[in-house]
Design a protein around this motif. Structure first.
Motif, PDB file in Angstrom:
ATOM      1  N   ALA A   1       0.697  -1.208   0.043  1.00  0.00           N
ATOM      2  CA  ALA A   1       0.036  -0.062  -0.249  1.00  0.00           C
ATOM      3  C   ALA A   1       0.755   1.057  -0.006  1.00  0.00           C
ATOM      4  CB  ALA A   1      -0.806   0.127   1.273  1.00  0.00           C
ATOM      5  N   ASP A   2       1.928   1.302   0.809  1.00  0.00           N
ATOM      6  CA  ASP A   2       2.854   2.473   0.760  1.00  0.00           C
ATOM      7  C   ASP A   2       3.550   2.580  -0.743  1.00  0.00           C
ATOM      8  OD1 ASP A   2       2.513   2.897   3.395  1.00  0.00           O
ATOM      9  OD2 ASP A   2       4.342   1.608   4.165  1.00  0.00           O
ATOM     10  N   VAL A   3       3.913   1.509  -1.322  1.00  0.00           N
ATOM     11  CA  VAL A   3       4.547   1.738  -2.671  1.00  0.00           C
ATOM     12  C   VAL A   3       3.342   2.325  -3.662  1.00  0.00           C
ATOM     13  CG1 VAL A   3       5.259   0.459  -4.578  1.00  0.00           C
ATOM     14  CG2 VAL A   3       5.861  -0.203  -2.417  1.00  0.00           C
ATOM     15  N   LEU A   4       2.171   2.003  -3.611  1.00  0.00           N
ATOM     16  CA  LEU A   4       0.906   2.286  -4.395  1.00  0.00           C
ATOM     17  C   LEU A   4       0.834   3.685  -4.228  1.00  0.00           C
ATOM     18  CD1 LEU A   4      -1.234  -0.911  -4.268  1.00  0.00           C
ATOM     19  CD2 LEU A   4      -0.196  -0.173  -6.331  1.00  0.00           C
ATOM     20  N   ARG A   5       0.702   4.116  -2.762  1.00  0.00           N
ATOM     21  CA  ARG A   5       0.499   5.479  -2.495  1.00  0.00           C
ATOM     22  C   ARG A   5       1.584   6.423  -2.958  1.00  0.00           C
ATOM     23  NH1 ARG A   5       1.995   8.087   1.944  1.00  0.00           N
ATOM     24  NH2 ARG A   5       2.343   6.381   3.152  1.00  0.00           N
ATOM     25  N   ALA A   6       2.769   5.986  -2.987  1.00  0.00           N
ATOM     26  CA  ALA A   6       3.840   6.866  -3.463  1.00  0.00           C
ATOM     27  C   ALA A   6       3.814   6.938  -5.127  1.00  0.00           C
ATOM     28  CB  ALA A   6       5.265   6.497  -3.166  1.00  0.00           C
ATOM     29  N   TYR A   7       3.514   5.588  -5.813  1.00  0.00           N
ATOM     30  CA  TYR A   7       3.356   5.688  -6.920  1.00  0.00           C
ATOM     31  C   TYR A   7       2.114   6.536  -7.488  1.00  0.00           C
ATOM     32  CZ  TYR A   7       4.166   2.926 -11.364  1.00  0.00           C
ATOM     33  OH  TYR A   7       4.442   2.603 -12.740  1.00  0.00           O
TER      34      TYR A   7
ATOM     35  N   LEU B   1      -6.507   4.975  -9.796  1.00  0.00           N
ATOM     36  CA  LEU B   1      -6.488   3.396  -9.831  1.00  0.00           C
ATOM     37  C   LEU B   1      -5.430   2.795  -8.513  1.00  0.00           C
ATOM     38  CD1 LEU B   1      -7.254   0.618 -10.694  1.00  0.00           C
ATOM     39  CD2 LEU B   1      -5.462   0.725 -12.418  1.00  0.00           C
ATOM     40  N   TYR B   2      -4.279   3.148  -8.544  1.00  0.00           N
ATOM     41  CA  TYR B   2      -3.286   3.007  -7.556  1.00  0.00           C
ATOM     42  C   TYR B   2      -3.694   3.335  -6.357  1.00  0.00           C
ATOM     43  CZ  TYR B   2      -0.181   2.479 -11.562  1.00  0.00           C
ATOM     44  OH  TYR B   2       0.498   2.178 -12.896  1.00  0.00           O
ATOM     45  N   ASN B   3      -4.356   4.648  -6.253  1.00  0.00           N
ATOM     46  CA  ASN B   3      -4.857   5.254  -4.717  1.00  0.00           C
ATOM     47  C   ASN B   3      -6.124   4.185  -4.237  1.00  0.00           C
ATOM     48  OD1 ASN B   3      -4.021   7.201  -2.835  1.00  0.00           O
ATOM     49  ND2 ASN B   3      -6.002   8.012  -3.186  1.00  0.00           N
TER      50      ASN B   3
END
Length: 812
Positions: free
Chosen positions: A156-162, A177-179
Motif C-alpha cells: 500500500a505504501d508503494v502504491l500510494r507513492a506511485y 487506480l493506484y490510490n
C-alpha cells in the motif's frame, strides 16, 4: 502560480517542532540498554517524520545509529529514516548514501519489510530528481517484491507513492487506480495513518478533476483521520489542499480563512516554515483577486519566514511569485532581481523543472518588457534541454510559445509559425486550453503584422470561440458550486431552525426546573438555618471550654519561662567571665606576635648584611681569579716549550670554569646555581676557544638548581672532558659531533654523560695517568659518583651521582 505544493518539502526544515507525545518523553539518558535506547529513538523518528520535523527525525536517527552496531537491523532502520529526512530536505546525495547503506543492512539480515521500504524510498528519490522512467521501474520492482513476500502494508505504501508520482505527471486515471488499491489494502490492515494519506490523495485527485464538492468531502474525512492518527503534517497538507480547492472554485474569502487557520495551527507549535507556507498561500489568494499590494505584503512575510529557516524551496517559489506581482505593478527591475534570486535558489536545490520554469519566466520578461532578444534567447536555450528531457506537455508547449514570440520579434516568420503550430498541436492533444487560447492570440498578432488580415481574422474567431467555451465551462462549474452552496445553506437553515426549536423547548424546561429548584431551595434554607443555630450554640460552648484550657496552659508556660530565664542569667554571667579571660589571652598573644615580628625584622636585616658580605667576597674572589687567569695567559705567551704552554692553557681553562661559578654566585641566590645555564656557557666557551661552532654541541641538560660546590665539581669535570674532545677527537673527523647531557636518573640520582664521534681512547687509570684524567677521577670522588668509560663510535663518559631535593621539587 499554484497556492501551496506542501508544507513538508524544502532544503531545510523549521527549528521548532510539534510537541512530543507523553509516551515518548522519557529522557534518553534514563534508558540504559543501547537496544532499548535505539528502539525509542526510532519511535521518535517515526513520530517527527509525520509531524513536519525533519531535523528532529534526523537527530533521533543519528542517536539510534550511534547506539547499536553498524550492521544491526536497528542501524538499517535508522539509516532509512535518515534518508527520508534528507530526501524531504532535497539533499539527494545524502539520501542516496543512506539508502544504499540501509539496503545492505536489510539484505544482510534478510528483512523483507526493510528491503521494500528502501525500494520505495529509492523510487521516490528518483522521482524527486525528475528521473521518471527509472522511478517507474523501481516502483514496479517494489510492488513485485511486496507481492512476492506478502507485505500488504508495504505494498500500500508503494502504491500510494506511485499514485502521487502519476498525479504529478498528469496521469490522473492511473493515479486514481493506484490510490484505490492502496486504500483497500490500508483498510484491510487497519492502518490509520496510511488510510488518512490515501483519503487526502482522493481529495487531491478530485481537485485535479475540478470536482470541488467531492474534493471537500474527501478533505474533511482526511482531516478527521489525520487528527485521529496524530499526524500533524498531514493535517496541514489537508488544510493547504482545501485552501487550493476554495481558490480554484472562486471562494477566496473561505480560502483566506482556511489559510489563517493553518497559519495559527503552525504558530501554536512554533513551526516557522509552515507559517511561511501559509503566508505564501494568502499572497496567492490576493494575487488572484488582483489585490497586488496585499499579495506583495504576504509574499514578503513568507520570505522572512523562509529566510529564518533557510528553506530553499520556499525561497525559490516566494521570489518567483513576488516577481510576478512586481511585473504587474510595473516594477520591472524588481521583477528581474526577484526572478534572478529565485533562479539562484532553484539551482541550489538542483530541481531541474523549477530551473527550467525560472529560465522561461526570465526569457518572457526580457522579451516582452525589455525587448532584449539576446538575453531572452540565452535563457530559452538554457531551459530547452531540461524541458525536452522531462517530456512534460505543458512545459514544452509554454516554452515553444515563447520561442515563437522570440522568432517573431527576430523576423523569423517561418520559424515562428512552425513553433506556434507545434504549440497548438501539443496543447490540443493534451487538453491545455489556456495555452491554446494564448497561441491563437499570438497567431492573430503575427498575421496582423504581416497584413494577412484573413488569417488574422480566422485566428481571432478561433480565439473568441475558445474563450467563450472556457467561460461557459467556468460558469457551469461556478453555477454547480453555487447550487452546492445553496443546498448546503438550506440544510444549514433547517438545522438552525431545529436547533432554535430545541432551544425553546429547553428554555421552557429550564423555567419549570427553576421553579422546582426555588421551592427546594427555600425548604433546604430553613433546615440549614435551624442546623446553623444549633451548631453555633454548640460551637460557642466548645470555644469557652477551649479558652479555659488555653488559660491554664498559658500559666504553666509562664512558670516554665521564669525558670528558664533564671538559668539563662546564670549562663550569661559564666559567659562574661569566660570572655574576660579570653581578652587577657588575646592581649598576651598580641604582645608575643609583636615581639616575633621585631625578631623577624632583625633577622632579615642580618641576612641582608651577610648576603652583601658574601657577594663582596665572591666578587673579590672572581677578580683574583681573573688576575690569575690573566697571569697564566701572559706566562703562556712567553713560553717556548709547547707542552708547558699547553699545561698553562689547560690551567687557564680550569680557572675560567671556577671563575664562571663565582660570576654566577654574584646574584640573588648565593648557595644554588642553575646548572643548565652554567654548563651551556662553559661548553660554548671551550668550543669557541678551540675554533669550533657553538651549534656543534647537542645539549640535553635539565633545568636544575644545584649547590655551588656540586656545580664547581661538575664544571671542572666537564671542562676536562670537553677540552679533551676538542683537542684530540673532533679535529680528526669530517663531521664532528659532541653530545653532553645531565638528566635525573631517579628521585635521588643524576646522570651526566659526555660523548663524541672521534676515534676514542682507553683512559689510563694508573698512577702515571695525565693530570686531566686524575682531575676527572678526583671530581668523581668529590661528587660521590660512579664513572664509566666506553668506546663505540667515539668516546663516551658516563657519571651517576646522588643529589638532594628542594621543597619546591627542584634538584639541589
Amino acid at each position: 502560480m499554484g497556492l501551496l505544493v506542501g508544507v513538508g518539502g524544502g532544503a531545510r526544515s523549521a527549528r521548532a517542532q510539534p510537541p512530543t507525545p507523553e509516551s515518548l518523553r522519557t529522557p534518553l539518558g534514563q534508558t540504559q540498554q543501547p537496544s532499548l535506547q535505539a528502539q525509542r529513538c526510532l519511535a521518535l523518528c517515526e513520530y517527527h517524520h509525520y509531524n513536519s520535523a525533519p531535523d528532529s527525525c534526523r537527530w533521533y536517527a543519528a542517536q539510534a545509529l550511534r547506539s547499536v552496531p553498524a550492521r544491526s537491523v536497528q542501524a538499517a532502520w535508522a539509516q532509512t529514516w535518515l534518508a527520508s529526512a534528507w530526501l524531504r530536505e532535497k539533499q539527494f546525495d545524502s539520501a542516496a548514501y543512506y539508502l544504499e547503506a540501509a539496503a545492505q543492512g536489510f539484505r544482510h539480515h534478510k528483512l523483507p519489510e526493510g528491503i521494500a521500504r528502501v525500494l520505495t524510498e529509492q523510487a521516490a528519490l528518483q522521482s524527486a530528481q525528475d528521473q521518471v522512467p527509472a522511478a517507474r521501474q523501481r516502483y514496479q520492482e517494489a510492488l513485485a517484491y511486496c507481492r512476492q513476500h506478502e507485505l500488504p502494508t508495504a505494498e500500500a505504501d508503494v502504491l500510494r507513492a506511485y499514485s502521487f508520482m502519476a498525479m504529478r505527471e498528469q496521469q490522473l486515471d492511473s493515479a486514481a487506480l493506484y490510490n484505490q488499491t492502496a486504500e483497500a489494502l490500508y483498510r484491510r490492515t487497519e492502518h490509520r495513518r496510511g488510510l488518512a494519506h490515501v483519503v487526502w490523495m482522493h481529495g487531491l485527485l478530485a481537485q485535479r478533476r475540478a470536482d470541488y464538492a467531492e474534493a471537500r468531502v474527501w478533505l474533511d474525512s482526511a482531516l478527521a483521520l489525520a487528527d485521529g492518527a496524530a499526524c500533524f503534517r498531514l493535517g496541514t497538507e489537508c488544510y493547504t489542499t482545501l485552501a487550493n480547492v476554495q481558490v480554484e472554485s472562486g471562494d477566496y474569502v473561505a480560502a483566506l480563512a482556511t489559510l489563517l487557520r493553518t497559519a495559527e495551527r503552525h504558530r501554536q507549535v512554533g513551526h516557522t516554515e509552515g507559517m511561511g507556507q501559509a503566508y505564501l498561500g494568502m499572497g496567492n489568494v490576493h494575487y488572484y483577486r488582483d489585490e497586488y499590494p496585499l499579495a506583495r505584503r504576504y509574499y514578503l512575510r513568507a520570505l522572512e519566514a523562509f529566510e529564518a529557516t533557510r528553506l530553499l524551496d520556499g525561497l525559490a517559489r516566494g521570489y518567483g511569485n513576488l516577481a510576478a506581482v512586481q511585473r504587474l505593478e510595473g516594477d520591472i527591475e524588481g521583477a528581474l532581481r526577484s526572478h534572478e534570486r529565485s533562479l539562484q535558489y532553484r539551482e541550489a536545490l538542483g530541481n531541474q523543472a523549477m530551473i527550467a520554469h525560472a529560465h522561461t519566466n526570465l526569457a518572457n520578461l526580457y522579451l516582452d518588457e525589455r525587448e532584449d532578444l539576446a538575453k531572452a534567447r540565452h535563457h530559452l536555450e538554457l531551459a530547452e534541454p531540461i524541458v525536452e528531457a522531462r517530456q512534460n506537455a505543458y512545459d514544452r508547449a509554454y516554452l515553444w510559445l515563447v520561442f515563437s514570440q522570440l522568432f517573431l520579434k527576430e523576423g523569423k516568420i517561418t520559424a515562428a509559425l512552425q513553433r506556434a503550430h507545434d504549440v497548438l498541436s501539443l496543447a490540443h492533444g493534451n487538453g491545455i486550453p489556456e495555452l491554446e487560447l494564448e497561441t491563437y492570440v499570438h497567431l492573430q498578432n503575427l498575421f496582423a503584422q504581416r497584413h494577412q488580415f484573413d488569417s488574422a481574422y480566422h485566428y481571432l474567431v478561433q480565439a473568441s470561440t475558445l474563450r467563450d467555451t472556457l467561460l461557459s465551462e467556468e460558469n457551469s462549474v461556478r453555477i454547480a458550486e453555487l447550487e452546492t452552496r445553496y443546498q448546503t445553506r438550506q440544510k444549514d437553515d433547517s438545522l438552525q431552525f431545529a436547533r432554535q426549536s430545541v432551544t425553546l423547548l429547553g428554555a421552557e424546561a429550564e423555567v419549570r426546573e427553576a421553579r422546582l429548584f426555588r421551592q427546594r431551595w427555600l425548604s433546604i434554607s430553613a433546615l440549614a438555618l435551624v442546623a446553623l443555630l444549633g451548631g453555633w450554640v454548640y460551637t460557642l460552648a466548645q470555644t469557652r471550654r477551649q479558652l479555659q484550657q488555653q488559660r491554664e496552659a498559658l500559666a504553666t508556660t509562664n512558670r516554665q519561662l521564669d525558670r528558664a530565664n533564671g538559668q539563662l542569667q546564670e549562663r550569661n554571667q559564666q559567659l562574661d567571665a569566660t570572655n574576660a579571660q579570653l581578652q587577657c589571652t588575646v592581649q598576651h598573644l598580641d604582645e608575643a606576635n609583636r615581639q616575633l615580628q621585631e625578631s623577624n625584622q632583625t633577622l632579615a636585616q642580618q641576612k641582608i648584611q651577610i648576603e652583601t658580605l658574601m657577594r663582596e667576597q665572591s666578587h673579590r674572589l672572581k677578580n683574583h681569579l681573573s688576575a690569575v687567569a690573566g697571569l697564566l695567559t701572559l706566562q703562556s705567551h712567553s713560553l717556548v716549550d709547547p707542552s708547558a704552554r699547553q699545561a698553562l692553557e689547560e690551567s687557564h681553562a680550569r680557572v675560567e670554569a671556577i671563575m664562571l661559578v663565582q660570576q654566577m654566585l654574584y646574584g640573588k641566590d648565593l648557595t644554588h646555581l642553575p646548572v643548565d645555564v652554567y654548563l651551556t656557557e662553559l661548553i660554548r666557551t671551550i668550543l669557541r676557544m678551540y675554533g669550533f661552532c657553538e651549534q656543534l654541541a647537542r645539549l640535553h641538560i635539565a633545568p636544575l638548581r644545584l649547590p655551588a660546590d656540586q656545580v664547581l665539581h661538575l664544571g671542572l669535570l666537564v671542562n676536562e672532558l670537553v677540552t679533551n674532545a676538542a683537542k684530540y677527537a673532533l679535529p680528526t673527523v669530517r663531521d664532528p659531533a659532541l653530545d653532553v647531557g645531565l638528566q635525573p636518573e631517579s628521585a635521588a640520582q643524576l646522570r651526566l654523560w659526555v660523548s663524541d664521534n672521534g676515534p676514542g681512547f682507553v683512559p689510563d687509570t694508573t698512577a702515571t695517568a695525565s693530570f686531566g684524567l686524575r682531575l676527572v677521577a678526583l671530581q668523581t670522588r668529590q661528587l660521590e659518583g660512579q664513572a664509566r668509560w666506553s668506546n663505540g663510535q667515539g668516546m663516551c663518559f658516563t657519571l651517576e651521582f646522588p643529589h638532594e631535593t628542594l621543597e619546591g621539587g627542584a634538584a639541589l
